[in-house]
Design a protein around this motif. Structure first.
Motif, PDB file in Angstrom:
ATOM      1  N   LEU A   1      -4.047 -33.891   8.627  1.00 33.48           N
ATOM      2  CA  LEU A   1      -4.485 -32.493   8.641  1.00 33.48           C
ATOM      3  C   LEU A   1      -5.513 -32.229   9.733  1.00 33.48           C
ATOM      4  CD1 LEU A   1      -4.855 -31.754   4.828  1.00 33.48           C
ATOM      5  CD2 LEU A   1      -3.290 -30.640   6.397  1.00 33.48           C
ATOM      6  N   GLN A   2      -6.272 -33.256  10.094  1.00 30.01           N
ATOM      7  CA  GLN A   2      -7.301 -33.081  11.122  1.00 30.01           C
ATOM      8  C   GLN A   2      -6.683 -32.950  12.510  1.00 30.01           C
ATOM      9  OE1 GLN A   2     -10.366 -32.609  10.070  1.00 30.01           O
ATOM     10  NE2 GLN A   2      -9.643 -33.047   7.998  1.00 30.01           N
ATOM     11  N   GLN A   3      -5.494 -33.525  12.665  1.00 31.54           N
ATOM     12  CA  GLN A   3      -4.850 -33.490  13.986  1.00 31.54           C
ATOM     13  C   GLN A   3      -4.347 -32.089  14.302  1.00 31.54           C
ATOM     14  OE1 GLN A   3      -1.791 -36.409  13.920  1.00 31.54           O
ATOM     15  NE2 GLN A   3      -3.212 -38.128  13.888  1.00 31.54           N
ATOM     16  N   VAL A   4      -4.241 -31.846  15.623  1.00 27.11           N
ATOM     17  CA  VAL A   4      -3.705 -30.554  16.059  1.00 27.11           C
ATOM     18  C   VAL A   4      -2.212 -30.544  15.765  1.00 27.11           C
ATOM     19  CG1 VAL A   4      -3.461 -29.015  18.044  1.00 27.11           C
ATOM     20  CG2 VAL A   4      -5.416 -30.531  17.878  1.00 27.11           C
ATOM     21  N   PRO A   5      -1.728 -29.507  15.107  1.00 28.49           N
ATOM     22  CA  PRO A   5      -0.290 -29.453  14.842  1.00 28.49           C
ATOM     23  C   PRO A   5       0.517 -29.472  16.128  1.00 28.49           C
ATOM     24  CG  PRO A   5      -1.342 -27.374  14.291  1.00 28.49           C
ATOM     25  CD  PRO A   5      -2.425 -28.353  14.571  1.00 28.49           C
ATOM     26  N   PRO A   6       1.686 -30.093  16.093  1.00 31.31           N
ATOM     27  CA  PRO A   6       2.483 -30.242  17.314  1.00 31.31           C
ATOM     28  C   PRO A   6       2.854 -28.925  17.972  1.00 31.31           C
ATOM     29  CG  PRO A   6       3.569 -31.261  15.399  1.00 31.31           C
ATOM     30  CD  PRO A   6       2.279 -30.722  14.937  1.00 31.31           C
ATOM     31  N   ARG A   7       3.064 -27.897  17.153  1.00 35.69           N
ATOM     32  CA  ARG A   7       3.455 -26.605  17.744  1.00 35.69           C
ATOM     33  C   ARG A   7       2.326 -26.054  18.606  1.00 35.69           C
ATOM     34  NH1 ARG A   7       6.733 -23.006  13.256  1.00 35.69           N
ATOM     35  NH2 ARG A   7       8.603 -24.277  13.233  1.00 35.69           N
ATOM     36  N   ARG A   8       1.076 -26.174  18.056  1.00 36.72           N
ATOM     37  CA  ARG A   8      -0.063 -25.683  18.824  1.00 36.72           C
ATOM     38  C   ARG A   8      -0.230 -26.501  20.087  1.00 36.72           C
ATOM     39  NH1 ARG A   8      -4.886 -24.582  14.448  1.00 36.72           N
ATOM     40  NH2 ARG A   8      -3.823 -22.999  13.238  1.00 36.72           N
ATOM     41  N   LEU A   9      -0.005 -27.818  19.956  1.00 41.71           N
ATOM     42  CA  LEU A   9      -0.138 -28.712  21.103  1.00 41.71           C
ATOM     43  C   LEU A   9       0.872 -28.349  22.181  1.00 41.71           C
ATOM     44  CD1 LEU A   9      -2.020 -31.169  21.510  1.00 41.71           C
ATOM     45  CD2 LEU A   9      -0.057 -32.599  21.035  1.00 41.71           C
ATOM     46  N   VAL A  10       2.085 -28.075  21.748  1.00 42.08           N
ATOM     47  CA  VAL A  10       3.135 -27.690  22.696  1.00 42.08           C
ATOM     48  C   VAL A  10       2.758 -26.375  23.377  1.00 42.08           C
ATOM     49  CG1 VAL A  10       5.528 -26.902  22.850  1.00 42.08           C
ATOM     50  CG2 VAL A  10       4.995 -28.963  21.566  1.00 42.08           C
ATOM     51  N   GLY A  11       2.236 -25.447  22.572  1.00 38.74           N
ATOM     52  CA  GLY A  11       1.800 -24.172  23.135  1.00 38.74           C
ATOM     53  C   GLY A  11       0.694 -24.355  24.152  1.00 38.74           C
ATOM     54  N   LEU A  12      -0.255 -25.229  23.796  1.00 39.55           N
ATOM     55  CA  LEU A  12      -1.366 -25.527  24.706  1.00 39.55           C
ATOM     56  C   LEU A  12      -0.861 -26.146  26.002  1.00 39.55           C
ATOM     57  CD1 LEU A  12      -4.486 -25.244  24.244  1.00 39.55           C
ATOM     58  CD2 LEU A  12      -4.509 -27.709  23.930  1.00 39.55           C
ATOM     59  N   LEU A  13       0.086 -27.066  25.868  1.00 36.43           N
ATOM     60  CA  LEU A  13       0.652 -27.712  27.050  1.00 36.43           C
ATOM     61  C   LEU A  13       1.359 -26.703  27.946  1.00 36.43           C
ATOM     62  CD1 LEU A  13       2.046 -31.080  25.662  1.00 36.43           C
ATOM     63  CD2 LEU A  13       0.241 -30.770  27.347  1.00 36.43           C
ATOM     64  N   TRP A  14       2.044 -25.755  27.305  1.00 38.04           N
ATOM     65  CA  TRP A  14       2.717 -24.712  28.081  1.00 38.04           C
ATOM     66  C   TRP A  14       1.712 -23.902  28.875  1.00 38.04           C
ATOM     67  CZ3 TRP A  14       7.326 -24.176  29.842  1.00 38.04           C
ATOM     68  CH2 TRP A  14       8.400 -24.733  29.166  1.00 38.04           C
ATOM     69  N   TRP A  15       0.579 -23.590  28.222  1.00 43.18           N
ATOM     70  CA  TRP A  15      -0.454 -22.811  28.909  1.00 43.18           C
ATOM     71  C   TRP A  15      -1.010 -23.589  30.102  1.00 43.18           C
ATOM     72  CZ3 TRP A  15      -1.206 -17.925  29.054  1.00 43.18           C
ATOM     73  CH2 TRP A  15      -0.878 -17.127  27.953  1.00 43.18           C
ATOM     74  N   VAL A  16      -1.273 -24.867  29.884  1.00 43.93           N
ATOM     75  CA  VAL A  16      -1.816 -25.712  30.965  1.00 43.93           C
ATOM     76  C   VAL A  16      -0.830 -25.782  32.117  1.00 43.93           C
ATOM     77  CG1 VAL A  16      -2.434 -28.085  31.550  1.00 43.93           C
ATOM     78  CG2 VAL A  16      -3.313 -27.066  29.456  1.00 43.93           C
ATOM     79  N   ALA A  17       0.450 -25.973  31.779  1.00 46.25           N
ATOM     80  CA  ALA A  17       1.480 -26.048  32.825  1.00 46.25           C
ATOM     81  C   ALA A  17       1.564 -24.734  33.596  1.00 46.25           C
ATOM     82  CB  ALA A  17       2.824 -26.374  32.191  1.00 46.25           C
ATOM     83  N   ALA A  18       1.487 -23.634  32.864  1.00 49.32           N
ATOM     84  CA  ALA A  18       1.560 -22.320  33.527  1.00 49.32           C
ATOM     85  C   ALA A  18       0.361 -22.117  34.447  1.00 49.32           C
ATOM     86  CB  ALA A  18       1.616 -21.220  32.477  1.00 49.32           C
ATOM     87  N   ALA A  19      -0.820 -22.549  33.981  1.00 52.86           N
ATOM     88  CA  ALA A  19      -2.024 -22.404  34.803  1.00 52.86           C
ATOM     89  C   ALA A  19      -1.909 -23.240  36.072  1.00 52.86           C
ATOM     90  CB  ALA A  19      -3.251 -22.821  34.004  1.00 52.86           C
ATOM     91  N   CYS A  20      -1.418 -24.477  35.927  1.00 42.33           N
ATOM     92  CA  CYS A  20      -1.249 -25.355  37.095  1.00 42.33           C
ATOM     93  C   CYS A  20      -0.275 -24.732  38.087  1.00 42.33           C
ATOM     94  CB  CYS A  20      -0.739 -26.720  36.649  1.00 42.33           C
ATOM     95  SG  CYS A  20      -2.018 -27.725  35.892  1.00 42.33           S
ATOM     96  N   LEU A  21       0.820 -24.234  37.565  1.00 44.39           N
ATOM     97  CA  LEU A  21       1.852 -23.645  38.430  1.00 44.39           C
ATOM     98  C   LEU A  21       1.317 -22.441  39.187  1.00 44.39           C
ATOM     99  CD1 LEU A  21       4.889 -24.195  38.981  1.00 44.39           C
ATOM    100  CD2 LEU A  21       5.378 -22.335  37.423  1.00 44.39           C
ATOM    101  N   SER A  22       0.598 -21.579  38.465  1.00 41.53           N
ATOM    102  CA  SER A  22       0.051 -20.396  39.124  1.00 41.53           C
ATOM    103  C   SER A  22      -0.988 -20.797  40.163  1.00 41.53           C
ATOM    104  CB  SER A  22      -0.538 -19.442  38.087  1.00 41.53           C
ATOM    105  OG  SER A  22      -1.535 -20.101  37.367  1.00 41.53           O
TER     106      SER A  22
END
Lengths: 238, 185
Positions: free
Chosen positions: A45-66
Motif C-alpha cells: 500500500l505504501q508503494q506508488v500504484p503502477p497506474r500513477r507510475l505509468v502516468g508519471l513516466l508519461w509526463w516525464v517522457a513528454a517533458a523530455c521530448l518537448s
C-alpha cells in the motif's frame, strides 16, 4: 443453527441467509491470520500504484521530448542567424576586394616575410623526465606519464606564405630582418573576384573595334555590341 | 463510524486502512474461499482485492455500511473470478463438470447441519457448479451477468446451476436432511 426450523424458505435464499449468519472468524481448521496478511499488504500500500507510475513516466517522457524539441528549435534558429551573418560578412569582404586597388609588394616586404617564415615556430615537445632517465642509463618505466606538449601553430596558414624560388634568389641577410613581424605578401582572392577586379580596372586601350577570334563564350556586356566570331578551325580558302 | 473510516482511508491514513481491513478481512476471506479451492489462493485473492479497494476508495461514495460491504465483496468476487481465469479453471467446460460430479464430498467435521456445514458443502462443489451457484444464489447475479462474467452462454449457466442444486440436494440427503433439501431442486 439448525435448518429444520425454516422449511418453507426458497432454497437459494435459504442458503444465502444461512451464510450471512456465519461468524466473522475464519472457517474451522483454517490457518488464516489477518495480521500476517496485513503485514504483507501494508508495504504494497505504501508503494506508488503502477497506474500513477505509468502516468508519471508519461509526463516525464513528454517533458523530455518537448525540451529536446525546443532545444533543437533554438539551436536551429541560432545556426540560421549565424549563417546569415557569415554570408553578409563574406559579401562585404568580396565587395571590398573588388573596390580596393591592387597594391604592389615591395622587395623589403618580401624579405621580411621570408625571415618571418624562418621564425615560424616549430612544434616543440617537452619531454620532462624521460631524457634525463635515458642519460642515466636507467630502464624505461612501463607506465609513461602524460607529456605536456606545447605546440605553437600560426593562426592562419595560406598557400601564399610558402617560400618560393624568387625569395631564395633575393638572398637578403637574415640579421636585418630578424625583428620584423610576419606579413602577408599575397592576397588570396577568388577567381571570380579577380575577374571582377579586372573588369573594373580602367582599360589602357579601346576594345570596341577588336575582333574576337575563337569560339569562347561572351560576357553579358559584350552581347550588346556587334561582334564577329571566327572559329579557329575555319579556313576561308578551302 | 465507517463513514469516517472511509474518509480517512480516502486521505491515505494507514491506521484507518488497518481498521477497515480488520473489520472485513475474516468475512471477505470466507467469500474468497467459496470461489477458490485452497486457503493460499484465497489469501492471494483477498490481498489483491484489498489493494484494489484501497487504491480505488477515492471513487467510492459512502452511503451506509451495507453499501461498503457490498462494494468490498464485489471487488473480492471479481478478483476471485480473475484468479480462476488466470488459473485456467474458467471458462467452464461441460465435460469436465460431468466427470467431477461423480465425486463424493469429503467427510465433514461436525454432525449438525449448521451454517458451517452448508459453507463446507458449497466449497466441495465442482468449480463450475460452485462458481455459478455462488454468483446466482448468494451474490444475486442474473444468468445473463454470469454468462458475461464467465464467458459462457446463459443456458450453460442455467444448467450449471441446476446441477449444483441437484448435487447439493444429494449430499444433504446423505447427511440426513431430506426434509429441508427436498425443496431445493
Amino acid at each position: 443453527m439448525v435448518m429444520k426450523q425454516k422449511p418453507d424458505e426458497f432454497p437459494d435464499n435459504w442458503v444465502r441467509q444461512a451464510l450471512s449468519q456465519l461468524p466473522d472468524v475464519p472457517p474451522p481448521g483454517s490457518s488464516f491470520n489477518s495480521e500476517r496478511l496485513w503485514k504483507e499488504l501494508s508495504p504494497e500500500l505504501q508503494q506508488v500504484p503502477p497506474r500513477r507510475l505509468v502516468g508519471l513516466l508519461w509526463w516525464v517522457a513528454a517533458a523530455c521530448l518537448s525540451g529536446l524539441t525546443l532545444g533543437w528549435f533554438w539551436l536551429y534558429q541560432s545556426t540560421n542567424e549565424q549563417t546569415v551573418v557569415a554570408t553578409h560578412a563574406s559579401r562585404n569582404k568580396a565587395d571590398a576586394s573588388v573596390v580596393s586597388p591592387y597594391t604592389p609588394i615591395s622587395a623589403n616586404e618580401i624579405a621580411r616575410s621570408k625571415v618571418a617564415e624562418k621564425e615560424r615556430p616549430v612544434p616543440s615537445f617537452r619531454l620532462q623526465e624521460h631524457a634525463k632517465e635515458r642519460r642515466k642509463g636507467e630502464s624505461i618505466p612501463k607506465v609513461i606519464e602524460p607529456i605536456e606538449a606545447v605546440v605553437h601553430m600560426p593562426e592562419v596558414t595560406t598557400v601564399a606564405e610558402t617560400p618560393s624560388i624568387s625569395e631564395q634568389l633575393l638572398g637578403l641577410p637574415e640579421s636585418n630582418v630578424a625583428i620584423s613581424s610576419p606579413k602577408r605578401r599575397f592576397k588570396v582572392v577568388h577567381e571570380n573576384e579577380l575577374r571582377a577586379e579586372e573588369e573594373t580596372r580602367p582599360k589602357l586601350y579601346p576594345t570596341e573595334n577588336f575582333v574576337r577570334i575563337g569560339t569562347g563564350g561572351r560576357t553579358e556586356s559584350d552581347e550588346s555590341r556587334p561582334a564577329l566570331t571566327l572559329p579557329l578551325t575555319h579556313k576561308p580558302n578551302q | 463510524m465507517s463513514k469516517q473510516l472511509v474518509e480517512q482511508c480516502q486521505r491515505g491514513n494507514a491506521f484507518a486502512q488497518k481498521r477497515l481491513f480488520d473489520q472485513y478481512a475474516n468475512r471477505l476471506f470466507r467469500v474468497s474461499l467459496r470461489y477458490v479451492r485452497n486457503e493460499p489462493e484465497a489469501e492471494e485473492v483477498l490481498m489483491n482485492a484489498f489493494l484494489k479497494a484501497f487504491r480505488g476508495i477515492d471513487k467510492f461514495s459512502y452511503r451506509d455500511d451495507n453499501g461498503l460491504e457490498a462494494w468490498l465483496r464485489r471487488i473480492v468476487v471479481n478478483e476471485a473470478l480473475q484468479h480462476l481465469r488466470a488459473k485456467r479453471h474458467l471458462p467452464i467446460f461441460q465435460a469436465d463438470e460431468e466427470s467431477e460430479e461423480q465425486s463424493d464430498p469429503e467427510p465433514l467435521p461436525d454432525a449438525g447441519l449448521d451454517t458451517e456445514r452448508i459453507y463446507a458443502l458449497i466449497r466441495e462443489l465442482p468449480t463450475g457448479y460452485r462458481t455459478v451457484f455462488n454468483l446466482y444464489a448468494i451474490e444475486g447475479y442474473t444468468h445473463r451477468e454470469i454468462a458475461e462474467q464467465l464467458r459462457i452462454s446463459e443456458n450453460t449457466s442455467k444448467s450449471q446451476l441446476s446441477k449444483a442444486r441437484a448435487l447439493l440436494q444429494t449430499w444433504l440427503t446423505q447427511y440426513g436432511y431430506e426434509a429441508e433439501t427436498r425443496r431445493i431442486s
